[in-house]
Design an enzyme around this catalytic site. Structure first.
Site, PDB file in Angstrom:
ATOM      1  N   HIS A 143      -1.299   2.984  -5.736  1.00 52.00           N
ATOM      2  CA  HIS A 143      -2.169   1.848  -5.419  1.00 52.00           C
ATOM      3  C   HIS A 143      -2.562   1.088  -6.684  1.00 52.00           C
ATOM      4  O   HIS A 143      -2.921  -0.093  -6.609  1.00 52.00           O
ATOM      5  CB  HIS A 143      -3.421   2.337  -4.686  1.00 52.00           C
ATOM      6  CG  HIS A 143      -3.922   1.362  -3.666  1.00 52.00           C
ATOM      7  ND1 HIS A 143      -3.311   1.171  -2.446  1.00 52.00           N
ATOM      8  CD2 HIS A 143      -4.968   0.502  -3.687  1.00 52.00           C
ATOM      9  CE1 HIS A 143      -3.968   0.252  -1.758  1.00 52.00           C
ATOM     10  NE2 HIS A 143      -4.974  -0.178  -2.491  1.00 52.00           N
ATOM     11  N   HIS A 174      -4.667  -8.628   3.241  1.00 47.16           N
ATOM     12  CA  HIS A 174      -6.092  -8.384   3.449  1.00 47.16           C
ATOM     13  C   HIS A 174      -6.584  -9.146   4.673  1.00 47.16           C
ATOM     14  O   HIS A 174      -6.233 -10.316   4.864  1.00 47.16           O
ATOM     15  CB  HIS A 174      -6.897  -8.827   2.221  1.00 47.16           C
ATOM     16  CG  HIS A 174      -6.830  -7.880   1.081  1.00 47.16           C
ATOM     17  ND1 HIS A 174      -7.125  -8.243  -0.212  1.00 47.16           N
ATOM     18  CD2 HIS A 174      -6.503  -6.558   1.025  1.00 47.16           C
ATOM     19  CE1 HIS A 174      -6.983  -7.205  -1.009  1.00 47.16           C
ATOM     20  NE2 HIS A 174      -6.604  -6.170  -0.283  1.00 47.16           N
ATOM     21  N   LYS A 193      -1.830  -1.882   7.210  1.00 43.92           N
ATOM     22  CA  LYS A 193      -3.144  -1.332   7.539  1.00 43.92           C
ATOM     23  C   LYS A 193      -3.584  -1.865   8.902  1.00 43.92           C
ATOM     24  O   LYS A 193      -3.429  -3.054   9.193  1.00 43.92           O
ATOM     25  CB  LYS A 193      -4.157  -1.728   6.460  1.00 43.92           C
ATOM     26  CG  LYS A 193      -5.477  -0.992   6.547  1.00 43.92           C
ATOM     27  CD  LYS A 193      -6.335  -1.320   5.344  1.00 43.92           C
ATOM     28  CE  LYS A 193      -7.641  -0.536   5.367  1.00 43.92           C
ATOM     29  NZ  LYS A 193      -8.483  -0.842   4.186  1.00 43.92           N
ATOM     30  N   ARG A 238       0.855  -1.190   0.000  1.00 44.55           N
ATOM     31  CA  ARG A 238       0.000   0.000   0.000  1.00 44.55           C
ATOM     32  C   ARG A 238       0.892   1.241   0.000  1.00 44.55           C
ATOM     33  O   ARG A 238       2.075   1.163   0.312  1.00 44.55           O
ATOM     34  CB  ARG A 238      -0.919   0.011   1.221  1.00 44.55           C
ATOM     35  CG  ARG A 238      -1.867  -1.183   1.318  1.00 44.55           C
ATOM     36  CD  ARG A 238      -2.722  -1.085   2.565  1.00 44.55           C
ATOM     37  NE  ARG A 238      -3.674  -2.182   2.671  1.00 44.55           N
ATOM     38  CZ  ARG A 238      -3.449  -3.325   3.318  1.00 44.55           C
ATOM     39  NH1 ARG A 238      -2.280  -3.527   3.911  1.00 44.55           N
ATOM     40  NH2 ARG A 238      -4.371  -4.276   3.377  1.00 44.55           N
ATOM     41  N   ARG A 263      -0.433  -1.886  -7.005  1.00 42.97           N
ATOM     42  CA  ARG A 263      -0.871  -2.967  -6.114  1.00 42.97           C
ATOM     43  C   ARG A 263      -2.053  -3.716  -6.735  1.00 42.97           C
ATOM     44  O   ARG A 263      -2.086  -4.956  -6.724  1.00 42.97           O
ATOM     45  CB  ARG A 263      -1.247  -2.367  -4.757  1.00 42.97           C
ATOM     46  CG  ARG A 263      -1.855  -3.332  -3.747  1.00 42.97           C
ATOM     47  CD  ARG A 263      -2.071  -2.588  -2.429  1.00 42.97           C
ATOM     48  NE  ARG A 263      -3.008  -3.247  -1.545  1.00 42.97           N
ATOM     49  CZ  ARG A 263      -2.674  -4.161  -0.636  1.00 42.97           C
ATOM     50  NH1 ARG A 263      -1.418  -4.550  -0.535  1.00 42.97           N
ATOM     51  NH2 ARG A 263      -3.585  -4.687   0.155  1.00 42.97           N
ATOM     52  N   TYR A 321     -10.724  -8.778  -7.269  1.00 43.33           N
ATOM     53  CA  TYR A 321      -9.824  -9.012  -8.397  1.00 43.33           C
ATOM     54  C   TYR A 321     -10.325 -10.111  -9.319  1.00 43.33           C
ATOM     55  O   TYR A 321      -9.905 -10.177 -10.477  1.00 43.33           O
ATOM     56  CB  TYR A 321      -8.415  -9.318  -7.882  1.00 43.33           C
ATOM     57  CG  TYR A 321      -7.838  -8.167  -7.104  1.00 43.33           C
ATOM     58  CD1 TYR A 321      -7.524  -6.963  -7.717  1.00 43.33           C
ATOM     59  CD2 TYR A 321      -7.669  -8.253  -5.722  1.00 43.33           C
ATOM     60  CE1 TYR A 321      -7.033  -5.881  -6.992  1.00 43.33           C
ATOM     61  CE2 TYR A 321      -7.182  -7.172  -4.991  1.00 43.33           C
ATOM     62  CZ  TYR A 321      -6.866  -5.994  -5.636  1.00 43.33           C
ATOM     63  OH  TYR A 321      -6.396  -4.923  -4.913  1.00 43.33           O
TER      64      TYR A 321
END
Length: 308
Positions: free
Chosen positions: A266, A292, A191, A166, A269, A301
């Site tokens: 991003h 995630h 994150k 990220r 990514r 995706y």
């Protein structure tokens, strides 16, 4: 929000303790200020509902506050508050509720969730476009400093595409987070402050090694600087600096299709996740690679691969 007066010593202490807690967790000053302001407004709202002590807080109060901000007008622009603004309030209250659980040991169910709404479509670069950008970072340059900056551009692609980090994760990478012997990148500031280990390919490791040992020292002003990315002036790069470097690289490509795309850090990514899925990697492995928390976040995706 900043003009609100609580007139409640206990609530004022809670707001201060909450912001100090966020600061200890490592949140940036802007986020600490914004979340603190939201909590101040929430506490002000509670006093208007005759809640004078935090022990009186219960699930209905969160629902009532949600209804309040959902119908409140935008004081500066008129009209209703944006969904993004409302979601930021909910995010802050979720964190405040977590703080209260940490402080009191008592968990309160909020029963309020963020609003899902349509966002901008996700942009993905093709594998050919990624290859072109990498090729541009290998061109001969006139000066030693230009070569160093070009080497840094290659590392931007490695960190954000090959390693799938990220924006802020990449900004905060330090030299001791990279183990070239084991080819492992330690993401310490992910994150929600979750750490993870990311594998580095042999090709990416060579690019990193070349930059770290041969080119990064040319840019440095101080040998004590630990950040991986340093600017032309030897200071740590911001996310904005890295974004502009990527934009310059895209401009140099003279690729009209690439130039038309809305590309940010991003995007790289998103691109690696899509390419890994196209190449047959299992969704669960991509989830771990990206860091995630849930598989639901990674499943976007699967739709992108159908479109690309």
């Amino acid at each position: 929000m900043k003009k609100l007066k609580l007139n409640n010593a206990g609530f004022e202490y809670l707001e201060l303790a909450f912001t100090e807690w966020l600061d200890i967790l490592g949140y940036n000053k802007g986020t600490v200020y914004t979340m603190g302001a939201v909590v101040r407004e929430f506490l002000y709202f509670l006093t208007s509902r005759s809640v004078v002590h935090i022990s009186q807080l219960d699930t209905p109060h969160f629902k009532q506050y949600y209804q309040y901000i959902s119908t409140r007008s935008n004081q500066r622009k008129g009209g209703a508050l944006s969904l993004n603004y409302i979601n930021k309030h909910i995010q802050a209250l979720e964190k405040f509720n977590e703080f209260l659980t940490h402080k009191t040991g008592t968990s309160i169910t909020m029963n309020v969730r963020q609003i899902k709404y349509n966002t901008k479509p996700i942009t993905v670069l093709t594998q050919a476009e990624i290859k072109q950008l990498f090729t541009l970072t290998q061109q001969d340059r006139i000066t030693e400093r230009e070569t160093a900056l070009q080497s840094r551009d290659a590392v931007i692609l490695v960190i954000y595409y090959s390693c799938g980090l990220r924006r802020n994760e990449g900004v905060h990478i330090e030299l001791n987070d990279i183990n070239l012997d084991t080819r492992i990148l330690h993401v310490r500031k992910g994150k929600k402050y979750k750490e993870r280990l990311v594998p580095i390919s042999q090709h990416s490791a060579k690019i990193l090694e070349d930059y770290i040992y041969n080119h990064r020292p040319i840019l440095l002003k101080s040998n004590t600087e630990s950040r991986l990315f340093v600017s032309y002036y030897g200071k740590p790069c911001t996310g904005g600096t890295l974004y502009r470097c990527l934009q310059k690289l895209i401009y140099r490509s003279e690729n009209p299709e690439l130039a038309e795309k809305e590309v940010g850090l991003h995007t790289l990514r998103h691109s690696i996740a899509t390419h890994l899925l196209q190449n047959g990697m299992e969704l669960q492995k991509i989830q771990r690679f990206l860091g995630h928390s849930s598989l639901e976040s990674t499943q976007i995706y699967t739709h992108l691969t159908e479109e690309v």
